[in-house]
Design a protein around this motif. Structure first.
Motif, PDB file in Angstrom:
ATOM      1  N   ARG A  89       1.130  -1.141  -0.190  1.00 52.83           N
ATOM      2  CA  ARG A  89      -0.044  -0.312   0.154  1.00 52.83           C
ATOM      3  C   ARG A  89       0.965   1.069   0.358  1.00 52.83           C
ATOM      4  N   CYS A  90       2.092   1.202  -0.171  1.00 55.12           N
ATOM      5  CA  CYS A  90       3.003   1.947  -0.378  1.00 55.12           C
ATOM      6  C   CYS A  90       4.025   2.478  -2.045  1.00 55.12           C
ATOM      7  N   THR A  91       4.361   3.301  -1.660  1.00 56.23           N
ATOM      8  CA  THR A  91       5.210   4.061  -3.097  1.00 56.23           C
ATOM      9  C   THR A  91       5.427   4.857  -2.862  1.00 56.23           C
ATOM     10  N   LEU A  92       6.890   4.728  -3.511  1.00 54.13           N
ATOM     11  CA  LEU A  92       8.628   5.330  -3.101  1.00 54.13           C
ATOM     12  C   LEU A  92       8.848   6.145  -5.065  1.00 54.13           C
ATOM     13  N   LEU A  93       8.674   7.541  -4.328  1.00 55.38           N
ATOM     14  CA  LEU A  93       8.745   8.296  -5.656  1.00 55.38           C
ATOM     15  C   LEU A  93       9.648   9.023  -6.112  1.00 55.38           C
ATOM     16  N   TYR A  94      10.539   9.740  -6.777  1.00 54.38           N
ATOM     17  CA  TYR A  94      11.701  10.160  -7.202  1.00 54.38           C
ATOM     18  C   TYR A  94      11.016  12.035  -7.495  1.00 54.38           C
ATOM     19  N   LEU A  95      11.148  13.113  -7.173  1.00 58.82           N
ATOM     20  CA  LEU A  95      10.718  14.142  -8.037  1.00 58.82           C
ATOM     21  C   LEU A  95      11.952  14.788  -9.151  1.00 58.82           C
ATOM     22  N   SER A  96      10.892  14.348 -10.007  1.00 57.43           N
ATOM     23  CA  SER A  96      11.394  14.719 -11.232  1.00 57.43           C
ATOM     24  C   SER A  96      10.191  14.786 -12.311  1.00 57.43           C
ATOM     25  N   ASP A  97      10.180  15.560 -13.183  1.00 56.78           N
ATOM     26  CA  ASP A  97       9.704  16.199 -14.529  1.00 56.78           C
ATOM     27  C   ASP A  97       9.376  14.306 -15.248  1.00 56.78           C
ATOM     28  N   GLN A  98      10.277  14.125 -15.444  1.00 54.29           N
ATOM     29  CA  GLN A  98      10.213  12.378 -16.281  1.00 54.29           C
ATOM     30  C   GLN A  98       9.117  11.467 -15.516  1.00 54.29           C
ATOM     31  N   ASN A  99       9.332  11.166 -14.033  1.00 55.22           N
ATOM     32  CA  ASN A  99       8.187  10.736 -13.609  1.00 55.22           C
ATOM     33  C   ASN A  99       7.718  10.896 -13.409  1.00 55.22           C
ATOM     34  N   LEU A 100       6.856  12.328 -13.482  1.00 61.12           N
ATOM     35  CA  LEU A 100       5.447  12.776 -12.963  1.00 61.12           C
ATOM     36  C   LEU A 100       5.041  12.641 -14.128  1.00 61.12           C
ATOM     37  N   ALA A 101       5.530  12.472 -15.546  1.00 63.80           N
ATOM     38  CA  ALA A 101       4.971  12.513 -16.620  1.00 63.80           C
ATOM     39  C   ALA A 101       3.885  10.913 -17.101  1.00 63.80           C
ATOM     40  N   SER A 102       5.121  10.468 -16.287  1.00 61.64           N
ATOM     41  CA  SER A 102       4.944   8.606 -17.414  1.00 61.64           C
ATOM     42  C   SER A 102       4.678   8.642 -15.845  1.00 61.64           C
ATOM     43  N   LEU A 103       3.952   8.616 -14.801  1.00 64.49           N
ATOM     44  CA  LEU A 103       2.994   7.652 -13.486  1.00 64.49           C
ATOM     45  C   LEU A 103       1.676   8.676 -14.031  1.00 64.49           C
ATOM     46  N   ASN A 104       0.786   7.918 -13.315  1.00 62.47           N
ATOM     47  CA  ASN A 104      -0.739   8.327 -12.762  1.00 62.47           C
ATOM     48  C   ASN A 104      -0.562   8.932 -11.596  1.00 62.47           C
ATOM     49  N   PHE A 105      -0.976  10.905 -11.399  1.00 64.02           N
ATOM     50  CA  PHE A 105      -0.519  11.038 -10.104  1.00 64.02           C
ATOM     51  C   PHE A 105      -1.855  12.100 -10.069  1.00 64.02           C
ATOM     52  N   ASP A 106      -2.382  11.788  -9.017  1.00 71.94           N
ATOM     53  CA  ASP A 106      -2.923  13.288  -8.735  1.00 71.94           C
ATOM     54  C   ASP A 106      -2.803  14.454  -8.449  1.00 71.94           C
ATOM     55  N   HIS A 107      -2.889  15.735  -8.726  1.00 68.38           N
ATOM     56  CA  HIS A 107      -2.063  16.978  -8.379  1.00 68.38           C
ATOM     57  C   HIS A 107      -0.763  16.792  -8.577  1.00 68.38           C
ATOM     58  N   ARG A 108      -0.793  16.422 -10.000  1.00 66.33           N
ATOM     59  CA  ARG A 108       0.915  16.523 -10.385  1.00 66.33           C
ATOM     60  C   ARG A 108       1.111  17.873 -10.947  1.00 66.33           C
ATOM     61  N   GLU A 109       0.026  19.040 -11.308  1.00 70.37           N
ATOM     62  CA  GLU A 109       0.512  20.549 -11.385  1.00 70.37           C
ATOM     63  C   GLU A 109       0.923  21.009 -10.377  1.00 70.37           C
ATOM     64  N   LYS A 110       0.806  20.643  -9.080  1.00 64.16           N
ATOM     65  CA  LYS A 110       1.491  21.086  -7.694  1.00 64.16           C
ATOM     66  C   LYS A 110       2.421  20.582  -7.813  1.00 64.16           C
ATOM     67  N   LEU A 111       2.638  19.321  -7.879  1.00 67.57           N
ATOM     68  CA  LEU A 111       4.025  19.025  -7.517  1.00 67.57           C
ATOM     69  C   LEU A 111       4.933  18.916  -8.743  1.00 67.57           C
TER      70      LEU A 111
END
Length: 459
Positions: A89-111
């Motif tokens: 139930r837990c996901t680790l994510l490195y904060l980068s433009d490439q990861n946000l573009a390839s993965l589906n996340f809520d509030h992508r604009e905020k990140l």
């Protein structure tokens, strides 16, 4: 989904806009495990930015490199341990433009906006120190490799030290300090001039006050001399009166001593008599207490023996019933186990025969097993001679049939022991050795966890 953003107590993400309700900043200097355990009730995502910038911000705030370094290492370990306990139930994510573009996340604009905030911070002395520290500490390399294996998406840890940027930052800081020092010297000179002027004014004022004080002292000295003579006369009279009082006190003391001696003699006789009676009373009370204790102890023994017999009979009856139920359940489980094993074997046989995709996947997995030290073909053939006549090679046979039949790929890996010890592997349905090769060995799991280590023989 709850999203946690790792930050430092010297914030990297200072913004006037409030975060969404399901976002929460997580400072790495705090007790991360306690915060996550308290806040996480469902699925969550832990997002972390550049670790070197986190370390630089913390060093900039505290001025202590070792303290900030140890806090960041401890924070990484807490995050990894929490992820391992809650990987479903837990996901680790490195904060980068490439990861946000390839993965589906809520509030992508905020990140994405947070990424622009961190990227806009200039490189300085602190980032130069932070990157150098992380490169020099081997423990950071181990922790970052483990964090990378647990994270999703692409990860880039920028730990290269740009010496020119570091030199530029140091020179810039030196120029700023020299300018501040010059300003401070000029300001100090102005302050000294002001203090000198103020001291001259105060000195003149103090001289006037001293003249007035000297006049007052002369007046007080004349008054003191007048009163001194009167004081000496009074002192002489007081001495005579004290001598008379002392004589009276001596007489009273002698009389009190005589009365006190008489009282002490009478009290001593009465105390000795009272002490004798008290001793006799104590001895009688002790005898009575011993008798009462013996009676209570005997009664407790009788009651305890009766309760033990009743409990033993009840326990024996319950154990007999439980044993019968367990034997019945065991027999039923054995029948189901035999049926499930036969059904899985038959299903895998059908898939191997008819599904080209299944055969390709099994062959790819067999290649992974053959490269592992835990799969030894010679030992597998020696332990299970029936596999020598099989048309399947040993690694394929183990993947299709061997693991289902609880066979071991070598003398050092126990398939049944591995899934019994690690229930999450059993729940996942993965082949035990394949799970160990891909995940288990990096998570510190044992290839034969149920193996009992006997103590060395004594001399």
């Amino acid at each position: 989904m709850k999203t946690f953003i790792v930050d430092s107590s010297n914030p990297m993400f200072a913004t006037s806009e409030p975060l969404p309700s399901n976002f929460q900043l997580l400072t790495f200097e705090s007790n991360i495990t306690a915060v996550l355990e308290a806040e996480v009730s469902d699925v969550c995502c832990i997002v972390y930015p550049s670790l070197s910038r986190l370390l630089a911000n913390s060093i900039d705030e505290t001025g202590q490199v070792a303290l900030a370094e140890n806090r960041l290492l401890d924070a990484i370990e807490q995050i990894i341990n929490f992820y391992k306990r809650n990987r479903k139930r837990c996901t680790l994510l490195y904060l980068s433009d490439q990861n946000l573009a390839s993965l589906n996340f809520d509030h992508r604009e905020k990140l994405t906006k947070l990424i622009s905030q961190t990227s806009a911070k200039p490189c300085g002395v602190m980032e130069f120190i932070a990157a150098s520290t992380m490169l020099a500490n081997r423990e950071f390399g181990k922790r970052l490799a483990e964090l990378e294996s647990c994270s999703c998406g692409d990860i880039t840890f920028e730990l290269q030290v740009n010496s020119q940027h570091g030199v530029d930052a140091v020179l810039k800081l030196k120029n700023e300090n020299e300018k501040k020092l010059t300003d401070a010297v000029i300001k100090n000179a102005h302050i000294k001039d002001a203090i000198a002027t103020e001291e001259q004014a105060k000195r003149a004022e103090l001289e006037q006050e001293n003249e007035q004080v000297i006049k007052q002292l002369h007046s007080l000295q004349e008054l003191f001399e007048e009163n001194l003579e009167q004081f000496n006369l009074t002192k002489h009279k007081l001495g005579v009166a004290k001598k008379e009082v002392a004589d009276i006190k001596i007489a009273l003391t002698s009389e009190k001593q005589a009365v006190q001696q008489l009282k002490e003699t009478e009290q001593k006789a009465a105390q000795e008599k009272h002490k004798l009676l008290q001793q006799q009373l104590i001895e009688k009370e002790q005898e009575n207490e011993q008798l009462i204790e013996q009676l209570h102890y005997t009664q407790e023994l009788i009651e305890l023996e009766y309760e033990n017999k009743a409990q033993q009979q009840k326990h024996f009856k319950a154990v007999s019933q439980e044993r019968s139920a367990l034997f019945k359940t065991l027999e039923e489980a054995k029948v189901v186990q035999v049926w499930l094993r036969s059904a899985l074997t038959e299903a895998n046989q059908q898939l191997w025969t008819k599904s080209r995709k299944f055969r390709s996947e099994i062959k790819r997995q067999a290649k992974v097993l053959r490269e592992s030290a835990e799969f030894v073909e010679s030992q597998y053939l020696e332990m299970y001679p029936d596999t020598k006549n099989s048309s399947l090679e040993p690694a394929v046979h183990y993947l299709v049939f061997g693991a289902i039949e609880a066979r071991n790929p070598s003398n050092t890996f126990n398939s049944l022991s591995y899934i019994q010890k690690y229930s999450d592997v059993a729940d996942s349905g993965l082949n035990p050795l394949l799970h160990y090769v891909r995940h288990g060995q990096y998570e510190g799991r044992q290839p034969n966890p149920m193996l009992v280590q006997l103590p060395a023989p004594k001399d």
